[in-house]
Design a protein around this motif. Structure first.
Motif, PDB file in Angstrom:
ATOM      1  N   ILE A   1       2.221   0.713  14.616  1.00 42.38           N
ATOM      2  CA  ILE A   1       3.254   0.513  13.598  1.00 42.38           C
ATOM      3  C   ILE A   1       4.568   1.145  14.038  1.00 42.38           C
ATOM      4  O   ILE A   1       5.652   0.550  13.879  1.00 42.38           O
ATOM      5  CB  ILE A   1       2.789   1.098  12.250  1.00 42.38           C
ATOM      6  CG1 ILE A   1       1.640   0.271  11.690  1.00 42.38           C
ATOM      7  CG2 ILE A   1       3.936   1.166  11.246  1.00 42.38           C
ATOM      8  CD1 ILE A   1       1.973  -1.186  11.420  1.00 42.38           C
TER       9      ILE A   1
ATOM     10  N   PHE B   1      -2.823  -2.624   7.375  1.00 36.22           N
ATOM     11  CA  PHE B   1      -3.034  -1.276   6.844  1.00 36.22           C
ATOM     12  C   PHE B   1      -2.529  -0.298   7.904  1.00 36.22           C
ATOM     13  O   PHE B   1      -3.206  -0.019   8.891  1.00 36.22           O
ATOM     14  CB  PHE B   1      -4.511  -1.035   6.527  1.00 36.22           C
ATOM     15  CG  PHE B   1      -4.747   0.228   5.752  1.00 36.22           C
ATOM     16  CD1 PHE B   1      -4.355   0.331   4.429  1.00 36.22           C
ATOM     17  CD2 PHE B   1      -5.350   1.328   6.350  1.00 36.22           C
ATOM     18  CE1 PHE B   1      -4.560   1.491   3.703  1.00 36.22           C
ATOM     19  CE2 PHE B   1      -5.561   2.499   5.637  1.00 36.22           C
ATOM     20  CZ  PHE B   1      -5.163   2.582   4.320  1.00 36.22           C
ATOM     21  N   PHE B   2      -1.322   0.230   7.689  1.00 38.13           N
ATOM     22  CA  PHE B   2      -0.619   0.999   8.706  1.00 38.13           C
ATOM     23  C   PHE B   2      -1.408   2.213   9.214  1.00 38.13           C
ATOM     24  O   PHE B   2      -1.385   2.500  10.418  1.00 38.13           O
ATOM     25  CB  PHE B   2       0.738   1.467   8.175  1.00 38.13           C
ATOM     26  CG  PHE B   2       1.725   0.359   7.873  1.00 38.13           C
ATOM     27  CD1 PHE B   2       1.405  -0.981   8.064  1.00 38.13           C
ATOM     28  CD2 PHE B   2       2.997   0.662   7.404  1.00 38.13           C
ATOM     29  CE1 PHE B   2       2.317  -1.993   7.784  1.00 38.13           C
ATOM     30  CE2 PHE B   2       3.919  -0.330   7.116  1.00 38.13           C
ATOM     31  CZ  PHE B   2       3.580  -1.664   7.309  1.00 38.13           C
TER      32      PHE B   2
ATOM     33  N   ASN C   1       0.828   2.871   3.265  1.00 40.78           N
ATOM     34  CA  ASN C   1       1.718   2.358   4.307  1.00 40.78           C
ATOM     35  C   ASN C   1       3.078   3.030   4.257  1.00 40.78           C
ATOM     36  O   ASN C   1       3.665   3.364   5.286  1.00 40.78           O
ATOM     37  CB  ASN C   1       1.878   0.844   4.149  1.00 40.78           C
ATOM     38  CG  ASN C   1       0.667   0.074   4.645  1.00 40.78           C
ATOM     39  OD1 ASN C   1      -0.320   0.657   5.058  1.00 40.78           O
ATOM     40  ND2 ASN C   1       0.754  -1.243   4.597  1.00 40.78           N
TER      41      ASN C   1
ATOM     42  N   TYR D   1       0.841  -1.186   0.000  1.00 40.06           N
ATOM     43  CA  TYR D   1       0.000   0.000   0.000  1.00 40.06           C
ATOM     44  C   TYR D   1       0.883   1.245   0.000  1.00 40.06           C
ATOM     45  O   TYR D   1       1.768   1.384   0.861  1.00 40.06           O
ATOM     46  CB  TYR D   1      -0.888   0.047   1.243  1.00 40.06           C
ATOM     47  CG  TYR D   1      -1.985  -0.968   1.292  1.00 40.06           C
ATOM     48  CD1 TYR D   1      -2.907  -1.079   0.257  1.00 40.06           C
ATOM     49  CD2 TYR D   1      -2.136  -1.801   2.392  1.00 40.06           C
ATOM     50  CE1 TYR D   1      -3.930  -2.008   0.320  1.00 40.06           C
ATOM     51  CE2 TYR D   1      -3.166  -2.728   2.463  1.00 40.06           C
ATOM     52  CZ  TYR D   1      -4.055  -2.824   1.422  1.00 40.06           C
ATOM     53  OH  TYR D   1      -5.069  -3.738   1.476  1.00 40.06           O
TER      54      TYR D   1
ATOM     55  N   GLN E   1       2.750   6.426   5.645  1.00 40.15           N
ATOM     56  CA  GLN E   1       2.630   6.414   7.103  1.00 40.15           C
ATOM     57  C   GLN E   1       3.987   6.261   7.767  1.00 40.15           C
ATOM     58  O   GLN E   1       4.280   6.925   8.766  1.00 40.15           O
ATOM     59  CB  GLN E   1       1.706   5.284   7.545  1.00 40.15           C
ATOM     60  CG  GLN E   1       1.398   5.304   9.036  1.00 40.15           C
ATOM     61  CD  GLN E   1       0.684   6.567   9.443  1.00 40.15           C
ATOM     62  OE1 GLN E   1      -0.478   6.771   9.126  1.00 40.15           O
ATOM     63  NE2 GLN E   1       1.384   7.454  10.148  1.00 40.15           N
TER      64      GLN E   1
END
Length: 446
Positions: free
Chosen positions: A434, A426-427, A265, A262, A268
């Motif tokens: 995370i 999904f971060f 991600n 993703y 993030q």
């Protein structure tokens, strides 16, 4: 109280009665058709999907992100749409599965953000019945608007006329898409082939698909297609966290074998202060200098022999693990961490051996679905999608919690600083967790 900032942009949600109707092909064709005209097209994909967004990104020339109100949260989705509306000439959202499938469904997403729906239906083998199905879908609920029907695989003008005559006046036939194998997108056992593997061929198919759509009778400047939608900024300030990964580098496996990543991600990790450096377990001989390692999902089963033969990389990752640095291994990355992997030809190859156990492909049977990963650092939203099995593994520390079923979900393993599971995390659903996973530090809200 002052009104929330808002902006307007034409938007369309492409949905269907079921999977396999041609949503990605038509969405990609529409993105290419409008981008070819010099318009900025931002495309979103409903739900957890790695392959469709690659195709849609190449078609539109812009990044494609996932929208899912369960996995990402309603506020997150609202912010993404608001941001896109400020720069785009057109927003397209490709649905997942059937219009009302899932919790939340494509219909829920369209209704929440007031995006009109274009119903796409493969009409091969039916005529008036297609109109009946479309009418039923359009009237099943009254909290969203259907702009019209896109008739895919339509055999002739007579076929189209039968459908057109049977539709009610408020449900127009937007386009008649003739059967054309030249626009079909290449597939393999987990879905579409990665765009990077067939980029040149895909480019030809995307332009052909745009021509196909343009010849369909689609009125590209019509109100039905270019309906202005108001997108408001979220009413709450986004939660920020301390950059606990500042001055840290996360090595990300990224090549033909590991590509289920993703973009959200990566963003993030960067928002947490990390530098993300890509490397290839297939082609490189050693890891780059890094403080953490992320082994995402992908297709290790298609490259098992080459992964196994790259003993320099295996030794480099094994040494990294022995240093006690954090590692996250998801799905294909999890298989890579096991002792062996058996591919689709039933050939078995040694892997990293960081975890006890073995992985093996199992053809068409598989597992998929939304789950919550209850990690020691906190709960993270995730999903599973695989057609392999693991066996003779150690005792897991936890199991994923399924979204709609009481049975235990995917096993989650923790050995030293290695976290491994079939789950794709999904971060943005829990940045604090995370950050803790990759740093070992507690994150404090600021």
């Amino acid at each position: 109280m002052s009104a929330l900032p808002s902006t307007s942009c034409p938007a369309l949600f492409i949905a269907a009665p079921s999977s396999g109707q041609g949503k990605t092909t038509v969405t990609a064709a529409m993105a290419r058709l409008f981008s070819r005209q010099g318009k900025v097209v931002r495309v979103f994909k409903t739900g957890p999907d790695y392959l469709d967004p690659q195709i849609l990104e190449q078609a539109s020339g812009n990044p494609v992100e996932q929208l899912d109100m369960w996995m990402a949260g309603e506020t997150y989705c609202q912010q993404k749409l608001f941001d896109a509306a400020q720069v785009a000439d057109l927003i397209l959202v490709e649905g997942a599965m059937g219009l009302f499938d899932g919790e939340p469904s494509s219909a829920d997403l369209a209704a929440r953000f007031n995006i009109p729906v274009a119903l796409l239906m493969d009409v091969k083998g039916m005529a008036q019945t297609a109109a009946a199905i479309a009418t039923g879908l359009a009237n099943f609920r009254d909290d969203f608007r259907v702009a019209g029907l896109l008739a895919n695989n339509c055999g002739s003008e007579r076929h189209a006329q039968l459908i057109r005559d049977a539709l009610p006046e408020n449900l127009p036939l937007l386009a008649v898409l003739k059967r054309d194998p030249a626009v079909a997108l290449p597939e393999r056992h987990l879905g579409l082939v990665q765009a990077s593997e067939v980029r040149d061929e895909l480019e030809i198919r995307l332009d052909t698909a745009a021509d196909w759509l343009q010849a369909s009778g689609l009125a590209i400047d019509s109100e039905a297609l270019l309906h202005q939608v108001e997108f408001k900024a979220p009413g709450v300030e986004p939660v920020t966290v301390e950059p606990v990964l500042a001055n840290k580098t996360i090595a990300l496996a990224s090549d033909e074998a590991f590509s289920f990543i993703y973009d959200a991600n990566i963003k993030q990790l960067q928002a947490l202060g990390a530098k993300v450096t890509r490397f290839s377990p297939l082609h490189d001989k050693e890891l780059p200098q890094a403080d953490g390692l992320w082994l995402p999902g992908g297709y290790p089963e298609l490259h098992a022999q080459q992964l196994s033969a790259n003993t320099d990389m295996l030794k480099s990752i094994q040494a990294f693990y022995q240093q006690g640095k954090p590692i996250l291994a998801e799905c294909g990355g999890f298989l890579y961490c096991l002792e062996t992997l058996t591919d689709l030809d039933e050939s078995q190859y040694p892997m990293l051996g960081l975890l006890e156990g073995h992985g093996a492909m199992r053809g068409k049977r598989g597992c998929q679905g939304m789950q919550t990963a209850p990690l020691p650092e906190g709960e993270i939203r995730a999903h599973a999608h695989h057609r392999s099995r693991s066996f003779d593994t150690a005792e897991p520390i936890a199991y994923g919690r399924r979204q709609r079923h009481p049975a235990p979900g995917e096993a989650i393993y923790r050995q030293g600083h290695l976290t491994a599971s079939y789950l794709h995390l999904f971060f943005p659903s829990n940045p604090e967790a995370i950050g803790s996973l990759f740093s070992g530090q507690e994150i404090v809200h600021v």
